[in-house]
Motif scaffolding. Sequence first.
Motif, PDB file in Angstrom:
ATOM      1  N   TYR A  15       0.826  -1.201   0.000  1.00 35.62           N
ATOM      2  CA  TYR A  15       0.000   0.000   0.000  1.00 35.62           C
ATOM      3  C   TYR A  15       0.868   1.263   0.000  1.00 35.62           C
ATOM      4  N   HIS A  19       1.236   4.382  -2.652  1.00 32.70           N
ATOM      5  CA  HIS A  19       1.025   5.758  -2.200  1.00 32.70           C
ATOM      6  C   HIS A  19       2.216   6.637  -2.571  1.00 32.70           C
ATOM      7  N   PHE A  41      -5.729   5.669   0.711  1.00 33.59           N
ATOM      8  CA  PHE A  41      -6.082   6.796  -0.137  1.00 33.59           C
ATOM      9  C   PHE A  41      -7.451   7.370   0.186  1.00 33.59           C
ATOM     10  N   SER A 127      -8.286   1.616   0.468  1.00 36.44           N
ATOM     11  CA  SER A 127      -7.772   2.040  -0.842  1.00 36.44           C
ATOM     12  C   SER A 127      -8.485   1.256  -1.931  1.00 36.44           C
TER      13      SER A 127
END
Length: 179
Positions: A15, A19, A41, A127
């Motif tokens: 993740y 990002h 996110f 996300s």
Amino acid sequence: TGLFRNWFPRLWAHYVELHQAFCLRPENEFMDILAPQCPFFAMSQNFGPKAVSIRHKDTKNLISGLCLIFVLGVFRHQVGGHLVLHEAKVLLEAKHGSILMIPSAALTHENLKILEGEQRYVFTMYSAGGLFRYRDHGWMTDKAYERIHGKKPELHESTWQDGLARFMSIDELAASKVA
């Protein structure tokens, strides 16, 4: 997000990698100001005052990922507000202050009602799976990919297998903590 990093370090890294890559793009240069190394996110808040959810899957989230659910409020968690994970056949008491991590795109889930006069609030972080595909397709949408390549992006079994490999067994997790 330290809880996520501690218990799911490979998935957390996946993740955060997305990002950071996203934030390095010139059009997104100011995105990482408030939450450096945040793995998520998006967030949703349901400040009720009777936040419960109907039976659903979060199909837009990363299928091999997790969402974090923060539970707040004044309610009797032994009586209501339970998290129901249908395929797993699990019923969890989720009292005020609970932080839950569930694969919300893979499991059907809901919350039980709370009693009259009680209050329950939920804050969720997650996300979208589409962001991972966007990066994997060269920073373009599925439609743009199809327009340029003349075909839809292929779905590979390896995508699912790679996602599952990011989850560690208890023995792997324990060994990583010792190391």
